[in-house]
Design a protein around this motif. Structure first.
Motif, PDB file in Angstrom:
ATOM      1  N   HIS A 126     -14.107   1.880  -2.617  1.00  0.00           N
ATOM      2  CA  HIS A 126     -13.304   0.724  -2.955  1.00  0.00           C
ATOM      3  C   HIS A 126     -12.884   0.637  -4.511  1.00  0.00           C
ATOM      4  O   HIS A 126     -12.548  -0.372  -4.991  1.00  0.00           O
ATOM      5  CB  HIS A 126     -14.362  -0.369  -2.775  1.00  0.00           C
ATOM      6  CG  HIS A 126     -14.659  -0.481  -1.274  1.00  0.00           C
ATOM      7  ND1 HIS A 126     -13.905  -1.065  -0.198  1.00  0.00           N
ATOM      8  CD2 HIS A 126     -15.943  -0.266  -0.595  1.00  0.00           C
ATOM      9  CE1 HIS A 126     -14.524  -1.140   0.690  1.00  0.00           C
ATOM     10  NE2 HIS A 126     -15.674  -0.487   0.754  1.00  0.00           N
ATOM     11  N   ALA A 127     -13.026   1.875  -5.092  1.00  0.00           N
ATOM     12  CA  ALA A 127     -12.945   1.924  -6.565  1.00  0.00           C
ATOM     13  C   ALA A 127     -11.358   1.657  -6.785  1.00  0.00           C
ATOM     14  O   ALA A 127     -10.537   1.819  -6.282  1.00  0.00           O
ATOM     15  CB  ALA A 127     -13.315   3.329  -7.256  1.00  0.00           C
ATOM     16  N   THR A 128     -11.172   0.672  -8.022  1.00  0.00           N
ATOM     17  CA  THR A 128      -9.872   0.332  -8.450  1.00  0.00           C
ATOM     18  C   THR A 128      -9.692   1.127  -9.733  1.00  0.00           C
ATOM     19  O   THR A 128      -8.481   1.108 -10.323  1.00  0.00           O
ATOM     20  CB  THR A 128      -9.554  -0.812  -8.600  1.00  0.00           C
ATOM     21  OG1 THR A 128     -10.712  -1.598  -9.301  1.00  0.00           O
ATOM     22  CG2 THR A 128      -9.647  -1.699  -7.062  1.00  0.00           C
ATOM     23  N   ALA A 129     -10.619   1.808 -10.473  1.00  0.00           N
ATOM     24  CA  ALA A 129     -10.539   2.146 -11.682  1.00  0.00           C
ATOM     25  C   ALA A 129     -10.197   3.801 -11.670  1.00  0.00           C
ATOM     26  O   ALA A 129     -11.085   4.527 -10.766  1.00  0.00           O
ATOM     27  CB  ALA A 129     -11.399   2.006 -12.699  1.00  0.00           C
TER      28      ALA A 129
ATOM     29  N   ASN B 192      -4.842   9.839  -7.525  1.00  0.00           N
ATOM     30  CA  ASN B 192      -3.443   9.665  -7.094  1.00  0.00           C
ATOM     31  C   ASN B 192      -2.672   9.538  -8.092  1.00  0.00           C
ATOM     32  O   ASN B 192      -1.137   9.375  -8.158  1.00  0.00           O
ATOM     33  CB  ASN B 192      -3.590   8.097  -6.257  1.00  0.00           C
ATOM     34  CG  ASN B 192      -3.623   8.367  -4.792  1.00  0.00           C
ATOM     35  OD1 ASN B 192      -3.644   9.529  -4.357  1.00  0.00           O
ATOM     36  ND2 ASN B 192      -4.460   7.198  -4.198  1.00  0.00           N
ATOM     37  N   GLN B 193      -3.021   9.541  -9.455  1.00  0.00           N
ATOM     38  CA  GLN B 193      -2.142   9.751 -10.693  1.00  0.00           C
ATOM     39  C   GLN B 193      -2.121  11.073 -11.108  1.00  0.00           C
ATOM     40  O   GLN B 193      -1.358  10.921 -12.453  1.00  0.00           O
ATOM     41  CB  GLN B 193      -2.721   8.530 -11.764  1.00  0.00           C
ATOM     42  CG  GLN B 193      -3.972   8.803 -12.358  1.00  0.00           C
ATOM     43  CD  GLN B 193      -4.401   7.501 -13.382  1.00  0.00           C
ATOM     44  OE1 GLN B 193      -4.080   6.302 -12.906  1.00  0.00           O
ATOM     45  NE2 GLN B 193      -4.884   7.970 -14.392  1.00  0.00           N
TER      46      GLN B 193
ATOM     47  N   THR C  97     -12.437   9.259  -8.716  1.00  0.00           N
ATOM     48  CA  THR C  97     -11.928   8.181  -7.814  1.00  0.00           C
ATOM     49  C   THR C  97     -10.594   8.293  -7.370  1.00  0.00           C
ATOM     50  O   THR C  97      -9.754   9.099  -7.896  1.00  0.00           O
ATOM     51  CB  THR C  97     -12.022   6.904  -8.255  1.00  0.00           C
ATOM     52  OG1 THR C  97     -10.856   6.829  -9.273  1.00  0.00           O
ATOM     53  CG2 THR C  97     -13.345   6.388  -8.831  1.00  0.00           C
TER      54      THR C  97
ATOM     55  N   LEU D 210      -6.908   8.323   1.678  1.00  0.00           N
ATOM     56  CA  LEU D 210      -7.026   7.495   0.578  1.00  0.00           C
ATOM     57  C   LEU D 210      -5.907   8.225  -0.633  1.00  0.00           C
ATOM     58  O   LEU D 210      -5.454   7.717  -1.676  1.00  0.00           O
ATOM     59  CB  LEU D 210      -8.164   7.428  -0.331  1.00  0.00           C
ATOM     60  CG  LEU D 210      -8.891   6.089   0.156  1.00  0.00           C
ATOM     61  CD1 LEU D 210     -10.542   6.142  -0.117  1.00  0.00           C
ATOM     62  CD2 LEU D 210      -8.352   4.668   0.095  1.00  0.00           C
TER      63      LEU D 210
ATOM     64  N   MET E 140       0.879  -1.357  -0.110  1.00  0.00           N
ATOM     65  CA  MET E 140       0.150  -0.093  -0.068  1.00  0.00           C
ATOM     66  C   MET E 140       1.003   1.139  -0.249  1.00  0.00           C
ATOM     67  O   MET E 140       1.722   1.275   0.774  1.00  0.00           O
ATOM     68  CB  MET E 140      -1.062  -0.086   1.179  1.00  0.00           C
ATOM     69  CG  MET E 140      -1.807   1.185   1.359  1.00  0.00           C
ATOM     70  SD  MET E 140      -2.795   0.785   2.859  1.00  0.00           S
ATOM     71  CE  MET E 140      -3.587  -0.526   2.596  1.00  0.00           C
TER      72      MET E 140
ATOM     73  N   PRO F 137      -8.028   6.330  -7.084  1.00  0.00           N
ATOM     74  CA  PRO F 137      -6.852   6.038  -8.236  1.00  0.00           C
ATOM     75  C   PRO F 137      -6.709   7.067  -9.004  1.00  0.00           C
ATOM     76  O   PRO F 137      -5.500   7.431  -9.535  1.00  0.00           O
ATOM     77  CB  PRO F 137      -7.519   4.789  -8.759  1.00  0.00           C
ATOM     78  CG  PRO F 137      -8.230   4.157  -7.759  1.00  0.00           C
ATOM     79  CD  PRO F 137      -9.066   5.106  -6.919  1.00  0.00           C
TER      80      PRO F 137
END
Ligand SMILES: O=C1O[C@H](COP(=O)(O)O)[C@@H](O)[C@H](O)[C@H]1O
Length: 240
Positions: free
Chosen positions: A161-164, A188-189, A183, A223, A1, A185
């Motif tokens: 909980h999104a991963t996309a 975070n990008q 989301t 997150l 993580m 992710p």
């Protein structure tokens, strides 16, 4: 993580925080435009960023940025008509976009006339059409709610909980409203992420988000990983 490694910029007063973040915004815009020819920013909503937007549109700052090569998205949106007083788009339009005469083709609002899930899908499609395969914002502005939500990542909601890397619709049981949010992710990008938080009322949330035990369901701002920049005043940075 991935581990959070926040950078704190603490200023004595709220006015100084706003100026600190305005200067950071100017620097990020000019760096992105120098390297990639354009600056793509996701704006935050709520009450805190209004003064930042007014400052960026002021005579002092407006000439520091090439607005013709700046493109505006929204980190989250309330599921209300775009002219509703609750709309994040409306706040940004009145404080920033209209005063700067930003053309409509540089502004990507969430289409809240669509059903929530379709609005989120359409927003994801709009981002993908703009960015292509490299869906990386140059800057995402974020706020922090008293409950440590950021964007519309609220405690104990499915979107956590999104991963996309996309936009998703989320229903807030407590408020009985829908929101559309980027989301975690996708946040975070981004090339850069900056929180704007000021006022004593935010001190407990700041303390928990930055220094509390990691519990991303209870404290969604946790997150946001990587090198987020936190622009705070001393009141918000005090241990309550
Ligand atoms: O509902 C929202 O709240 C957060 C925090 O806003 P603030 O009014 O406490 O400053 C904001 O970042 C988010 O964009 C907004 O939709």
């Amino acid at each position: 993580m991935p581990k959070n490694s926040p950078h704190l910029h603490v200023f004595a007063t709220a006015n100084q925080v706003l100026r600190g973040l305005a200067n950071y915004f100017v620097a990020q815009a000019s760096a992105a435009q120098a390297v990639r020819g354009r600056f793509a920013v996701a704006l935050s909503g709520g009450s805190s960023p209004k003064s930042l937007y007014e400052l960026l549109a002021s005579d002092e700052y407006r000439h520091k940025i090439d607005w013709t090569r700046t493109f505006f998205f929204f980190g989250d949106e309330r599921y209300v008509p775009l002219d509703d007083p609750e709309s994040n788009y409306r706040m940004a339009r009145l404080a920033l976009l209209e005063p700067l005469h930003i053309p409509a083709q540089q502004v990507f609002a969430v289409d809240t006339a669509l059903p929530p899930a379709e609005a989120a899908q359409a927003y994801t499609a709009a981002m993908r059409a703009f960015f292509g395969t490299d869906l990386q914002f140059d800057l995402i502005l974020l706020g922090l709610g008293d409950d440590t939500h950021t964007a519309s990542l609220f405690p104990h909601t499915s979107v956590l909980h999104a991963t996309a890397a996309e936009a998703q619709a989320v229903f807030l049981e407590q408020k009985q409203v829908h929101r559309i949010t980027l989301t975690a992710p996708l946040i975070n990008q981004a090339r850069a992420v900056a929180f704007l938080v000021y006022g004593a009322g935010k001190a407990a949330a700041v303390q928990t988000a930055l220094h509390g035990a990691r519990d991303t369901q209870e404290h969604p701002a946790q997150l946001v990983t990587g090198e987020a920049q936190w622009f705070l005043d001393e009141a918000a940075n005090l241990t309550p």
